[in-house]
Scaffold this motif. Structure first.
Motif, PDB file in Angstrom:
ATOM      1  N   ARG A 290       7.667  15.218  28.537  1.00  0.00           N
ATOM      2  CA  ARG A 290       7.381  13.819  28.304  1.00  0.00           C
ATOM      3  C   ARG A 290       6.130  13.584  29.427  1.00  0.00           C
ATOM      4  N   GLU A 291       5.980  14.025  30.709  1.00  0.00           N
ATOM      5  CA  GLU A 291       5.226  14.146  31.584  1.00  0.00           C
ATOM      6  C   GLU A 291       3.841  14.815  31.215  1.00  0.00           C
ATOM      7  N   ALA A 292       3.853  15.957  30.530  1.00  0.00           N
ATOM      8  CA  ALA A 292       2.512  16.522  29.950  1.00  0.00           C
ATOM      9  C   ALA A 292       2.111  15.430  28.972  1.00  0.00           C
ATOM     10  N   ARG A 293       2.941  15.095  27.962  1.00  0.00           N
ATOM     11  CA  ARG A 293       2.203  13.826  26.961  1.00  0.00           C
ATOM     12  C   ARG A 293       1.739  12.963  27.409  1.00  0.00           C
ATOM     13  N   ARG A 294       2.414  12.420  28.581  1.00  0.00           N
ATOM     14  CA  ARG A 294       1.817  11.187  29.288  1.00  0.00           C
ATOM     15  C   ARG A 294       0.349  11.563  29.867  1.00  0.00           C
ATOM     16  N   ARG A 295       0.247  12.748  30.588  1.00  0.00           N
ATOM     17  CA  ARG A 295      -1.095  12.924  31.239  1.00  0.00           C
ATOM     18  C   ARG A 295      -1.952  13.219  30.367  1.00  0.00           C
ATOM     19  N   ARG A 296      -1.608  13.777  29.123  1.00  0.00           N
ATOM     20  CA  ARG A 296      -2.589  14.221  28.132  1.00  0.00           C
ATOM     21  C   ARG A 296      -3.039  12.849  27.426  1.00  0.00           C
TER      22      ARG A 296
ATOM     23  N   SER B  84      -7.778  15.746  34.655  1.00  0.00           N
ATOM     24  CA  SER B  84      -7.407  17.200  34.135  1.00  0.00           C
ATOM     25  C   SER B  84      -6.400  17.823  34.881  1.00  0.00           C
ATOM     26  N   SER B  85      -6.809  17.708  36.402  1.00  0.00           N
ATOM     27  CA  SER B  85      -5.922  18.403  37.396  1.00  0.00           C
ATOM     28  C   SER B  85      -4.522  17.945  37.250  1.00  0.00           C
ATOM     29  N   ARG B  86      -4.279  16.566  37.092  1.00  0.00           N
ATOM     30  CA  ARG B  86      -2.713  16.184  36.810  1.00  0.00           C
ATOM     31  C   ARG B  86      -2.224  16.916  35.523  1.00  0.00           C
ATOM     32  N   LEU B  87      -2.923  16.843  34.541  1.00  0.00           N
ATOM     33  CA  LEU B  87      -2.444  17.473  33.219  1.00  0.00           C
ATOM     34  C   LEU B  87      -2.366  18.832  33.536  1.00  0.00           C
ATOM     35  N   LYS B  88      -3.155  19.641  34.201  1.00  0.00           N
ATOM     36  CA  LYS B  88      -3.185  20.868  34.503  1.00  0.00           C
ATOM     37  C   LYS B  88      -1.652  21.389  34.953  1.00  0.00           C
ATOM     38  N   THR B  89      -1.409  20.335  36.215  1.00  0.00           N
ATOM     39  CA  THR B  89      -0.030  20.652  36.926  1.00  0.00           C
ATOM     40  C   THR B  89       1.002  20.374  36.110  1.00  0.00           C
ATOM     41  N   ALA B  90       1.187  19.354  35.013  1.00  0.00           N
ATOM     42  CA  ALA B  90       2.105  18.999  34.337  1.00  0.00           C
ATOM     43  C   ALA B  90       2.304  20.108  33.234  1.00  0.00           C
ATOM     44  N   LEU B  91       1.359  20.670  32.792  1.00  0.00           N
ATOM     45  CA  LEU B  91       1.451  21.943  31.817  1.00  0.00           C
ATOM     46  C   LEU B  91       1.994  23.115  32.498  1.00  0.00           C
ATOM     47  N   ILE B  92       1.648  23.189  33.638  1.00  0.00           N
ATOM     48  CA  ILE B  92       2.080  24.495  34.260  1.00  0.00           C
ATOM     49  C   ILE B  92       3.602  24.139  34.564  1.00  0.00           C
ATOM     50  N   LEU B  93       4.190  23.166  34.983  1.00  0.00           N
ATOM     51  CA  LEU B  93       5.552  22.830  35.167  1.00  0.00           C
ATOM     52  C   LEU B  93       6.275  23.009  33.852  1.00  0.00           C
ATOM     53  N   ARG B  94       5.643  22.451  33.003  1.00  0.00           N
ATOM     54  CA  ARG B  94       6.195  22.588  31.472  1.00  0.00           C
ATOM     55  C   ARG B  94       6.397  23.926  31.156  1.00  0.00           C
ATOM     56  N   ALA B  95       5.269  25.052  31.431  1.00  0.00           N
ATOM     57  CA  ALA B  95       5.373  26.519  31.253  1.00  0.00           C
ATOM     58  C   ALA B  95       6.372  27.166  32.117  1.00  0.00           C
ATOM     59  N   TRP B  96       6.730  26.568  33.185  1.00  0.00           N
ATOM     60  CA  TRP B  96       7.788  27.221  34.095  1.00  0.00           C
ATOM     61  C   TRP B  96       9.298  27.035  33.237  1.00  0.00           C
TER      62      TRP B  96
END
Length: 570
Positions: A185-191, A225-237
């Protein structure tokens, strides 16, 4: 409006084929395990009984079963993609039908980036879930169940061992579902934030550049973009943890099967062939279990997308209306507004536009002028009151059925990407050549085409940006008057015209046979009208002949005087 069912549109047949596919894969795996058991048991117990001929037959058996398994995996991928693409195609059309039914004012309240994300990102997540998730869940679930049943028949202690590892691993994967959903959800919101901003930047880059805000907007994009990157990395974890659980489960299941098998062989409770056969079944389960780990990942991503799609579809669209407008095409063009109210724009607006008249609608910004024209074109619907054309309530007619009855030209209704021919015919694709020739001559299109390398087949960019403002406006006017609709709406269509386009505009005002309503700030054009409507704060303040109102009403005279001063000052 609801999403279509996954099993609709003949997709139930694909589901059945996937179930049969899983059964076939399970059968091929069981056959291979039995051949392995038979081969090893004979080789160890009766090595002299293994002739070259029997080895060839065993080899052919393994080859046939391997080809069956490979063929089933290929067919699974094809059927899975058909399932996903068929479903996404249907959802895409549901979204577009809903999109095209929404009034433009509602669409303007949403960012283009977020709407595009529905059609691109969210549909991609749905396709991944349907093609790579649901389809694999069906096939792998059936195949795993069949393989475990075969393992139980071969050696129930080994089956219990595998189950004792797989069940806790599956339960742990389910526990990780909540953080995965939150991360998705967070990654989708940032995207969505980034997509909306980038879409706006592409459309308004000239404004950014001439305002000297390039660096500021770069910083804004960098933060998003940085916030999206952080959200995607958290999702990757979280996804990495889920895959680690799946990998550990399969590795432990393999080791536990081997150890348990060795103990059973040493105790004389089973044969080496049985252990090797069990190991081959576990080997088949390993990729299937890994696939099931990905299934949960796809499902959580799809859940977020489904929520967003439902939010979009929950915007109420107008109910289906009558399409009976054929009798209006040859109508007189008599418009009557009766106590019309639109929140924030009009309040109890009543007026009468006589057939064949030219109405100039004037007033300060925010007076509701464009809303009046939008009501006639059904781009906005009245919350109270009615708008009637030749006695018919426009609010009861389907919006897209008015295209032959009402023509409209406005800077907000830009040209479409494609050829000039496409844009000219867009309102009436089957327009006869004689009508097209009339419109081209009236609007000076032939002269314009002579200046272009490919004539009517010249391709223009989105919004007509490859043409001059005057060229664009001539094509917009031609598109609006094609077919000579009973009502012609001109919403500030006289703004920023070159001399040629101004001449075209004046000819249309002088010679048009239907009813013309124009929003204008130009005194010269207002004086060409038969009637002038002066508006303020969503209400009709004064109406009458333009020259008489200029003499008798100080508000009308003051409006045009102020506009002239603003033009001179700029």
């Amino acid at each position: 409006m609801n999403l279509p069912p996954v099993l609709g549109e003949r997709r139930a047949g694909l589901m059945l084929r996937l179930v049969l596919n899983g059964l076939t894969q399970a059968g091929a795996t069981i056959g291979s395990a039995l051949l392995v058991k038979l081969t090893f048991d004979r080789f160890i117990d009766q090595p002299q009984a293994l002739s070259a001929t029997s080895l060839v037959w065993f080899g052919l058996g393994f080859l046939v079963l391997a080809l069956i398994h490979a063929g089933m995996r290929m067919l699974e991928r094809i059927d899975a993609e058909q399932l996903g693409q068929g479903y996404v195609h249907q959802v895409r059309m549901v979204l577009y039908i809903h999109l095209s039914s929404l009034p433009p004012r509602k669409l303007q309240m949403r960012s283009r980036g977020s709407i595009m994300l529905r059609f691109v990102g969210d549909l991609t997540a749905l396709r991944q879930w349907t093609s790579l998730g649901l389809a694999r869940l069906i096939v792998a679930g059936v195949a795993i169940a069949g393989a475990l049943l075969a393992l139980a028949l071969i050696s129930w202690p080994l089956a219990v061992t595998v189950g004792a590892v797989v069940i806790p691993g599956t339960a742990l994967s389910l526990v990780m579902g909540k953080p995965l959903l939150q991360a998705a959800r967070e990654a989708r919101r940032r995207r969505a934030f980034l997509a909306g901003n980038l879409n706006e930047q592409v459309a308004s880059m000239a404004v950014v550049q001439v305002s000297g805000q390039t660096r500021r907007e770069q910083n804004r994009i960098e933060r998003q973009s940085s916030r999206l990157k952080t959200a995607l990395i958290l999702r990757a974890w979280v996804i990495g943890g889920l895959r680690a659980v799946t990998t550990a489960t399969t590795a432990i299941a393999t080791a536990a099967t081997l150890i348990t098998g060795a103990l059973l062989v040493s105790d004389g409770q089973t044969t080496p062939g049985t252990v090797v056969a069990a190991m081959s079944i576990v080997g088949f389960l390993v990729p299937s279990l890994r696939d099931l780990g990905r299934v949960y990942e796809y499902w959580q991503g799809a859940r977020v997308s489904i929520e967003k799609i439902h939010q979009f579809l929950d915007n109420p669209a107008p109910v289906a209306k009558s399409r009976g407008t054929s009798d209006l095409r040859d109508g007189a063009g008599h418009l009557v507004f009766s106590n019309v109210s639109v929140y924030g724009s009009l309040t109890d607006f009543s007026a009468d536009a006589a057939p064949g008249s030219v109405i100039a609608v004037v007033g300060p910004n925010g007076a509701g002028k464009s809303t009046v024209l939008s009501l006639v074109a059904r781009l906005v619907d009245a919350e109270r009151g009615t708008v009637r054309l030749d006695g018919k309530d426009l609010g009861k007619l389907a919006r897209d059925s008015l295209h032959r009855v009402v023509g409209i030209a406005s800077p907000d209704l830009s040209l479409l990407r494609g050829t000039i021919r496409k844009n000219l015919r867009y309102r009436w694709r089957s327009a006869p050549e004689a009508e097209l020739a009339r419109v081209r001559e009236l609007c000076g299109i032939d002269e314009l085409l002579d200046e272009l390398p490919d004539g009517e087949d010249t391709r223009i960019a989105e919004g007509g940006s490859s043409l001059s403002a005057g060229q664009r406006q001539r094509i917009v006017l031609a598109r609006a008057i094609l077919g000579n609709p009973p009502v012609l709406l001109l919403d500030e269509a006289d703004v920023n015209l070159d001399p040629d386009a101004s001449a075209v505009f004046n000819d249309i005002l002088s010679n048009y046979k239907g009813t013309v309503m124009m929003v204008t700030h130009q005194l010269d054009n207002a004086l060409r009208a038969d009637v002038l409507w002066y508006m303020e704060n969503g209400k009709l303040i004064a109406t009458g002949r333009p020259d008489e109102l200029l003499q008798s009403d100080s508000r009308v005279a003051g409006f045009f005087r102020l506009h002239e001063q603003q033009v001179l000052a700029s």
